[in-house]
Design a protein around this motif. Structure first.
Motif, mmCIF file in Angstrom:
data_model
loop_
_atom_site.group_PDB
_atom_site.id
_atom_site.type_symbol
_atom_site.label_atom_id
_atom_site.label_comp_id
_atom_site.label_asym_id
_atom_site.label_seq_id
_atom_site.Cartn_x
_atom_site.Cartn_y
_atom_site.Cartn_z
ATOM 1 N N LEU A 167 83.335 30.795 -76.687
ATOM 2 C CA LEU A 167 81.649 31.234 -76.138
ATOM 3 C C LEU A 167 80.504 30.677 -76.114
ATOM 4 O O LEU A 167 79.704 30.238 -75.378
ATOM 5 C CB LEU A 167 81.320 32.523 -77.568
ATOM 6 C CG LEU A 167 80.044 33.223 -77.928
ATOM 7 C CD1 LEU A 167 79.622 34.129 -75.660
ATOM 8 C CD2 LEU A 167 79.617 34.237 -78.725
ATOM 9 N N GLU A 168 80.606 29.463 -76.548
ATOM 10 C CA GLU A 168 80.264 28.347 -76.814
ATOM 11 C C GLU A 168 80.284 27.037 -75.681
ATOM 12 O O GLU A 168 79.355 27.018 -75.570
ATOM 13 C CB GLU A 168 80.252 27.038 -78.247
ATOM 14 C CG GLU A 168 79.832 28.020 -79.579
ATOM 15 C CD GLU A 168 80.415 26.768 -80.817
ATOM 16 O OE1 GLU A 168 81.136 25.869 -80.144
ATOM 17 O OE2 GLU A 168 80.212 27.240 -81.930
ATOM 18 N N LEU A 170 81.129 28.636 -73.114
ATOM 19 C CA LEU A 170 80.369 29.743 -71.719
ATOM 20 C C LEU A 170 78.483 29.425 -72.402
ATOM 21 O O LEU A 170 78.294 29.452 -70.994
ATOM 22 C CB LEU A 170 81.059 30.484 -71.522
ATOM 23 C CG LEU A 170 82.456 31.331 -71.860
ATOM 24 C CD1 LEU A 170 82.534 32.686 -71.859
ATOM 25 C CD2 LEU A 170 82.769 30.935 -70.246
ATOM 26 N N HIS A 171 78.441 29.076 -72.803
ATOM 27 C CA HIS A 171 77.310 29.679 -72.916
ATOM 28 C C HIS A 171 76.496 28.277 -72.141
ATOM 29 O O HIS A 171 75.405 27.931 -72.037
ATOM 30 C CB HIS A 171 76.478 29.555 -74.774
ATOM 31 C CG HIS A 171 75.760 30.871 -74.844
ATOM 32 N ND1 HIS A 171 75.083 32.131 -74.594
ATOM 33 C CD2 HIS A 171 76.688 32.109 -76.276
ATOM 34 C CE1 HIS A 171 75.136 33.086 -75.024
ATOM 35 N NE2 HIS A 171 76.127 33.008 -75.939
ATOM 36 N N ALA A 176 80.112 31.786 -65.443
ATOM 37 C CA ALA A 176 80.777 31.787 -66.791
ATOM 38 C C ALA A 176 81.855 32.809 -66.194
ATOM 39 O O ALA A 176 81.454 34.110 -65.830
ATOM 40 C CB ALA A 176 80.704 32.551 -68.431
ATOM 41 N N LEU A 191 83.728 38.481 -75.487
ATOM 42 C CA LEU A 191 82.710 37.330 -74.589
ATOM 43 C C LEU A 191 81.869 37.554 -73.936
ATOM 44 O O LEU A 191 80.572 36.801 -73.524
ATOM 45 C CB LEU A 191 83.594 36.041 -74.271
ATOM 46 C CG LEU A 191 84.431 35.879 -74.779
ATOM 47 C CD1 LEU A 191 86.125 34.801 -74.364
ATOM 48 C CD2 LEU A 191 84.543 34.708 -76.152
ATOM 49 N N SER A 194 79.037 39.745 -75.441
ATOM 50 C CA SER A 194 77.688 38.678 -75.873
ATOM 51 C C SER A 194 77.004 37.770 -74.963
ATOM 52 O O SER A 194 75.852 38.202 -75.121
ATOM 53 C CB SER A 194 78.699 37.747 -76.637
ATOM 54 O OG SER A 194 78.470 37.106 -77.873
ATOM 55 N N LEU A 195 77.482 37.440 -74.040
ATOM 56 C CA LEU A 195 76.984 36.539 -72.906
ATOM 57 C C LEU A 195 75.636 37.085 -72.440
ATOM 58 O O LEU A 195 74.714 36.384 -72.303
ATOM 59 C CB LEU A 195 78.068 36.008 -72.026
ATOM 60 C CG LEU A 195 79.031 35.064 -72.307
ATOM 61 C CD1 LEU A 195 79.887 34.865 -71.832
ATOM 62 C CD2 LEU A 195 78.175 33.380 -72.500
ATOM 63 N N ILE A 212 71.628 31.145 -70.459
ATOM 64 C CA ILE A 212 72.804 32.340 -70.318
ATOM 65 C C ILE A 212 73.134 31.936 -68.831
ATOM 66 O O ILE A 212 72.780 32.492 -67.913
ATOM 67 C CB ILE A 212 72.363 33.040 -70.705
ATOM 68 C CG1 ILE A 212 71.063 34.010 -71.970
ATOM 69 C CG2 ILE A 212 72.832 34.788 -70.448
ATOM 70 C CD1 ILE A 212 70.458 35.050 -72.092
ATOM 71 N N VAL A 215 77.701 35.367 -65.457
ATOM 72 C CA VAL A 215 79.163 35.470 -65.506
ATOM 73 C C VAL A 215 79.604 36.845 -65.169
ATOM 74 O O VAL A 215 79.668 38.319 -64.682
ATOM 75 C CB VAL A 215 78.890 36.976 -66.797
ATOM 76 C CG1 VAL A 215 80.432 36.957 -67.087
ATOM 77 C CG2 VAL A 215 78.304 36.717 -68.211
ATOM 78 N N CYS A 243 76.877 41.058 -64.356
ATOM 79 C CA CYS A 243 77.697 40.987 -64.596
ATOM 80 C C CYS A 243 78.866 41.425 -63.303
ATOM 81 O O CYS A 243 78.913 42.565 -62.764
ATOM 82 C CB CYS A 243 78.958 41.321 -65.826
ATOM 83 S SG CYS A 243 81.023 41.091 -65.851
#
Length: 329
Positions: A167-168, A170-171, A176, A191, A194-195, A212, A215, A243
């Motif tokens: 996750l970190e 991707l952030h 992502a 994931l 959360s993003l 951010i 995605v 997304c």
């Protein structure tokens, strides 16, 4: 059998050292103490909880949805030593699941499964916990049989455990891309969620990039019924949040999808918004899929790999491999 044999051999090795090498006795005693503290105090007392869970057999007749919900006891970001699932969890973390009602042998067995539901945020007061459990053999097959005749069961959960590295990573990127194969959606969905629902970050004025990432989700399924593992309204909500979701025809009928084409579309979906973006890619699926994605990424202008992470999709009895690759294009 595999785990049991290793436990027996470990006990035998410690006993051998204790009785035949007297100088090693203090070290054996320390090892036994550490094991006892970890198993009895940390995992069985501090990290374990008993929950009542609902059981449902999904449309494919080979997958069990095990779910539970409760009021969170504390903010999900709690870092206390006694942190357990009642306080929340983080995306892609897993839990060791025990279902004593299945049989006597299952009372002493704990099986790891990835949490397939979205992780609660600090602002949430309620938690919904879901597991997607594909029936293979042993425990998962016994659970499927039980679910055909029972709608609920008491379970013991030990956890959560896992890393926030994916996750970190991707952030840290502008775009992502998450690729899921089958039940790898249990890793991918939390994931993505959360993003997209995380608190908005400020725009870096220097390079005009959002913290951010945009995605894209690619989900390859074997049967059309598998798409229902994630409620359609949840997928629609992800689309509304921005997304780009790609679900190619099921592989049972259409064969393997054109992953290079799908990945290329996912990577370049934001070209009209970003110039020279960094790309973060996570793959949750079989080893063959991970390898194909790695080859595809290298073919995209020979990118430099900055970060690689390996973890496990535990939604099935037979574990698959996840890989996170962060690249600059």
């Amino acid at each position: 059998m595999f785990l049991g044999l290793h436990v027996i051999l470990q006990v035998a090795a410690l006993a051998f050292l204790w009785f035949h090498h007297h100088n090693s006795q203090p070290y054996v005693l320390v090892a036994v103490c550490i094991f006892t503290i970890d198993r009895l105090i940390f995992r069985m007392i501090l990290k374990s909880k008993t929950l009542k869970a609902d059981l449902s057999v999904l449309e494919d007749e080979e997958t069990v949805m095990l779910s539970s919900n409760w009021q969170l006891l504390a903010p999900s970001g709690s870092k206390s030593l006694g942190f357990d699932v009642k306080h929340g969890w983080k995306p892609a973390e897993h839990i060791f699941l025990t279902v004593p009602a299945l049989s006597h042998k299952h009372k002493v067995q704990a099986h790891p499964f990835t949490i397939a539901s979205a992780a609660p945020t600090n602002s949430d007061s309620h938690a919904w916990l879901n597991f997607l459990i594909r029936a293979q053999d042993g425990f998962s097959r016994d659970l499927l049989r039980y679910a055909h005749s029972h709608s609920s069961v008491n379970v013991r959960v030990d956890g959560p455990y896992g890393s926030s590295h994916a996750l970190e990573m991707l952030h840290d990127n502008d775009v992502a891309v998450i690729v899921a194969g089958g039940s790898g959606i249990a890793v991918a969905f939390p994931l993505v969620w959360s993003l997209l629902v995380a608190t908005s970050r400020e725009i870096d004025a220097e390079d005009n990039r959002h913290f951010i990432p945009r995605v894209s989700l690619i989900w390859v399924v074997h049967d059309k019924e598998h798409v229902d593992w994630i409620p359609r309204d949840r997928l629609d909500e992800l689309r509304e949040l921005g997304c780009k979701i790609m679900v190619p025809p099921p592989t049972r009928k259409a064969g393997r999808p054109d992953l290079p084409h799908l990945l290329n579309n996912a990577i370049h979906a934001w070209d009209n918004e970003l110039v020279d973006p960094t790309i973060g890619v996570i793959v949750a699926g079989p080893v063959e899929m991970v390898t194909r994605i790695r080859v595809c990424m290298r073919a995209q202008g020979r990118p430099q790999e900055r970060d690689i992470d390996e973890c496990t999709d535990m939604s099935r009895k037979r574990a698959t491999t996840d890989m996170g690759t962060s690249v600059s294009l």
